[in-house]
Enzyme design. Structure first.
Site, PDB file in Angstrom:
ATOM      1  N   ALA A  76     -17.690  -9.004 -13.986  1.00  0.00           N
ATOM      2  CA  ALA A  76     -16.557  -8.326 -14.625  1.00  0.00           C
ATOM      3  C   ALA A  76     -15.454  -9.331 -14.938  1.00  0.00           C
ATOM      4  CB  ALA A  76     -16.000  -7.235 -13.703  1.00  0.00           C
ATOM      5  N   TYR A 141      -6.630  -4.236 -17.784  1.00  0.00           N
ATOM      6  CA  TYR A 141      -7.809  -4.299 -16.905  1.00  0.00           C
ATOM      7  C   TYR A 141      -8.324  -2.889 -16.624  1.00  0.00           C
ATOM      8  CZ  TYR A 141     -10.417  -4.669 -12.511  1.00  0.00           C
ATOM      9  OH  TYR A 141     -11.366  -4.536 -11.523  1.00  0.00           O
ATOM     10  N   LYS A 145     -11.914  -1.258 -17.764  1.00  0.00           N
ATOM     11  CA  LYS A 145     -12.884  -0.762 -16.776  1.00  0.00           C
ATOM     12  C   LYS A 145     -13.212   0.711 -17.041  1.00  0.00           C
ATOM     13  CE  LYS A 145     -14.442  -2.511 -13.657  1.00  0.00           C
ATOM     14  NZ  LYS A 145     -15.728  -3.258 -13.538  1.00  0.00           N
TER      15      LYS A 145
HETATM   16  N1  LIG Z   1     -11.571  -7.695  -7.117  1.00  0.00           N
HETATM   17  C1  LIG Z   1     -11.026  -6.487  -6.900  1.00  0.00           C
HETATM   18  O1  LIG Z   1      -9.983  -6.370  -6.241  1.00  0.00           O
HETATM   19  C2  LIG Z   1     -11.687  -5.245  -7.442  1.00  0.00           C
HETATM   20  C3  LIG Z   1     -11.075  -3.999  -7.228  1.00  0.00           C
HETATM   21  C4  LIG Z   1     -11.698  -2.852  -7.713  1.00  0.00           C
HETATM   22  C5  LIG Z   1     -12.892  -2.958  -8.400  1.00  0.00           C
HETATM   23  N2  LIG Z   1     -13.451  -4.169  -8.610  1.00  0.00           N
HETATM   24  C6  LIG Z   1     -14.694  -4.243  -9.381  1.00  0.00           C
HETATM   25  O2  LIG Z   1     -15.745  -4.643  -8.510  1.00  0.00           O
HETATM   26  C7  LIG Z   1     -16.691  -5.444  -9.240  1.00  0.00           C
HETATM   27  C8  LIG Z   1     -16.891  -6.764  -8.521  1.00  0.00           C
HETATM   28  O3  LIG Z   1     -15.624  -7.426  -8.428  1.00  0.00           O
HETATM   29  P1  LIG Z   1     -15.490  -8.839  -7.733  1.00  0.00           P
HETATM   30  O4  LIG Z   1     -14.150  -8.914  -7.120  1.00  0.00           O
HETATM   31  O5  LIG Z   1     -16.704  -9.127  -6.939  1.00  0.00           O
HETATM   32  O6  LIG Z   1     -15.474  -9.783  -9.032  1.00  0.00           O
HETATM   33  P2  LIG Z   1     -15.356 -11.361  -9.110  1.00  0.00           P
HETATM   34  O7  LIG Z   1     -15.413 -11.952  -7.735  1.00  0.00           O
HETATM   35  O8  LIG Z   1     -14.199 -11.675  -9.987  1.00  0.00           O
HETATM   36  O9  LIG Z   1     -16.706 -11.763  -9.838  1.00  0.00           O
HETATM   37  C9  LIG Z   1     -16.911 -11.450 -11.170  1.00  0.00           C
HETATM   38  C10 LIG Z   1     -18.155 -12.174 -11.623  1.00  0.00           C
HETATM   39  O10 LIG Z   1     -18.267 -11.987 -13.043  1.00  0.00           O
HETATM   40  C11 LIG Z   1     -18.621 -13.241 -13.606  1.00  0.00           C
HETATM   41  N3  LIG Z   1     -18.217 -13.385 -14.986  1.00  0.00           N
HETATM   42  C12 LIG Z   1     -16.963 -13.565 -15.472  1.00  0.00           C
HETATM   43  N4  LIG Z   1     -17.011 -13.736 -16.805  1.00  0.00           N
HETATM   44  C13 LIG Z   1     -18.319 -13.678 -17.155  1.00  0.00           C
HETATM   45  C14 LIG Z   1     -19.015 -13.795 -18.387  1.00  0.00           C
HETATM   46  N5  LIG Z   1     -18.382 -14.029 -19.552  1.00  0.00           N
HETATM   47  N6  LIG Z   1     -20.350 -13.686 -18.373  1.00  0.00           N
HETATM   48  C15 LIG Z   1     -21.011 -13.489 -17.202  1.00  0.00           C
HETATM   49  N7  LIG Z   1     -20.426 -13.366 -16.019  1.00  0.00           N
HETATM   50  C16 LIG Z   1     -19.083 -13.465 -15.999  1.00  0.00           C
HETATM   51  C17 LIG Z   1     -17.911 -14.243 -12.739  1.00  0.00           C
HETATM   52  O11 LIG Z   1     -18.490 -15.505 -12.946  1.00  0.00           O
HETATM   53  P3  LIG Z   1     -17.650 -16.840 -12.642  1.00  0.00           P
HETATM   54  O12 LIG Z   1     -17.429 -16.823 -11.164  1.00  0.00           O
HETATM   55  O13 LIG Z   1     -18.554 -17.910 -13.099  1.00  0.00           O
HETATM   56  O14 LIG Z   1     -16.386 -16.688 -13.418  1.00  0.00           O
HETATM   57  C18 LIG Z   1     -18.136 -13.680 -11.365  1.00  0.00           C
HETATM   58  O15 LIG Z   1     -19.377 -14.069 -10.840  1.00  0.00           O
HETATM   59  C19 LIG Z   1     -16.130  -5.584 -10.646  1.00  0.00           C
HETATM   60  O16 LIG Z   1     -16.699  -4.592 -11.460  1.00  0.00           O
HETATM   61  C20 LIG Z   1     -14.646  -5.285 -10.470  1.00  0.00           C
HETATM   62  O17 LIG Z   1     -14.051  -4.782 -11.650  1.00  0.00           O
HETATM   63  C21 LIG Z   1     -12.892  -5.321  -8.124  1.00  0.00           C
END
Ligand SMILES: NC(=O)c1ccc[n+]([C@@H]2O[C@H](COP(=O)([O-])OP(=O)(O)OC[C@H]3O[C@@H](n4cnc5c(N)ncnc54)[C@H](OP(=O)(O)O)[C@@H]3O)[C@@H](O)[C@H]2O)c1
Length: 310
Positions: A76, A141, A145
């Site tokens: 994401a 954001y 989503k």
């Molecule tokens: N983080 C939060 O606080 C939060 C809260 C609520 C919901 N969520 C949701 O939970 C899910 C997981 O979140 P997370 O925190 O684990 O996310 P994250 O740590 O930011 O990881 C996102 C992943 O997406 C990859 N990505 C980014 N741009 C990309 C592209 N162009 N093509 C392919 N891959 C790409 C990133 O790769 P790189 O590392 O190489 O950039 C990373 O591996 C997401 O759907 C997010 O919206 C997150």
């Protein structure tokens, strides 16, 4: 243990293990999924190097190449403030890419697992948000989503969208690691004390996802496609506690003290109004996780309990 997805009749009859394609293997949740889903079937886990989600052909090549029975999308665009100036990119990653995966899942009878956010809500409610509450995102954001959630639902594929919040863990970029660093580097730090939410450890999200998949594939339950279709939808999935960023920082400080870091910053409370950031955030984004507990018996621990394991 192999994992058989019961709506892929042809594979089930031949007792072929499920093929699980994980997008976002280097992210917080994606990294944990690689471990928790590995007992459920054959895994292929990829990230931007193998598949840039802004490139539709690359997504389709990966799907057609591996032909997963389960797509787990943990990739994401998660930079909440940066998204305000990168709207197009945020929508490509958070809305269009999941839509492409979901359309493929529908055509190919695959199941899609996806993650959504508390930031789809505007924070005006004074009690936890349910899956039925009307989203009204305050920032780009959250908008992107929400568009992703809608694209998946509109595709008609079987899906589980786990709506989580304030994700943290021992690796990657997150509030917990940032505060650990700042508490050791600074004399004082200001932290917002009027936004309420539930910090959720990425490992518990992945483990709960795995539990759901285990249950729907259980030989005892034997969910057919119609049942799976009825179960498809959004499920809130967060820690059971409620806190503010300020109180969460205090909990992180207490943990650091137990790890014997002695000189730590003083934490000063600040209101949202006095802490300007590019993106607006909901004041109250606690999610009610009754549905996932009633249907799958899953209840995540309070953050104060899990924080010490990270
Ligand atoms: N983080 C939060 O606080 C939060 C809260 C609520 C919901 N969520 C949701 O939970 C899910 C997981 O979140 P997370 O925190 O684990 O996310 P994250 O740590 O930011 O990881 C996102 C992943 O997406 C990859 N990505 C980014 N741009 C990309 C592209 N162009 N093509 C392919 N891959 C790409 C990133 O790769 P790189 O590392 O190489 O950039 C990373 O591996 C997401 O759907 C997010 O919206 C997150």
């Amino acid at each position: 243990m192999n994992f058989y997805l019961t709506d892929r009749w042809q594979t089930m009859d031949k007792k072929e293990p499920s093929r699980i394609l994980i997008f976002g293997k280097n992210g917080q949740v994606g990294y944990e999924l690689c471990r928790t889903l590995s007992t459920l079937g054959e895994i292929r886990a990829i990230d931007i190097d193998e598949c840039d989600l802004t490139d539709k052909n690359s997504i389709l090549e990966n799907l057609n190449g591996y032909r997963p029975t389960i797509i787990a999308n943990a990739a994401a665009y998660t930079a909440v403030d940066k998204a305000e100036s990168e709207r197009e990119l945020a929508f490509k990653l958070n809305a269009e890419a999941p839509g492409i995966m979901a359309d493929w899942a529908k055509k190919n009878h695959a199941l899609m697992i996806h993650y959504s956010t508390d930031y789809v809500f505007d924070g005006t409610k004074k009690e936890p948000w349910t899956e039925e509450d009307k989203p009204n995102p305050l920032n780009v954001y959250g908008e992107s989503k929400l568009a992703g959630d809608i694209n998946i639902q509109d595709s008609g594929c079987n899906h589980f969208i786990f709506r989580t919040s304030w994700v943290y863990g021992a690796r990657g970029k997150n509030f917990y690691l940032t505060m650990r660093r700042l508490l050791q580097e600074k004399d004082e730090i200001k932290v917002v004390n009027d936004q309420y939410g539930a910090p959720t450890w990425c490992r518990t999200i992945a483990e709960a996802s795995s539990q759901v998949l285990s249950q729907i594939s259980s030989p005892l339950l034997r969910f057919d496609e119609e049942t799976l279709n009825k179960l498809s939808g959004i499920y809130n999935l967060t820690s059971s506690g409620i806190t503010t960023w300020y109180d969460f920082t205090n909990a992180i400080k207490t943990k650091l003290i137990t790890e014997q870091f002695c000189k730590l910053a003083e934490i000063l409370p600040v209101s949202t109004a006095n802490y300007q950031l590019p993106a607006s955030r909901p004041l109250y984004s606690v999610l009610k996780c009754l549905k996932i507990s009633q249907i799958f018996g899953i209840v995540l621990n309070d953050t104060n309990d899990t924080l010490y394991f990270v």
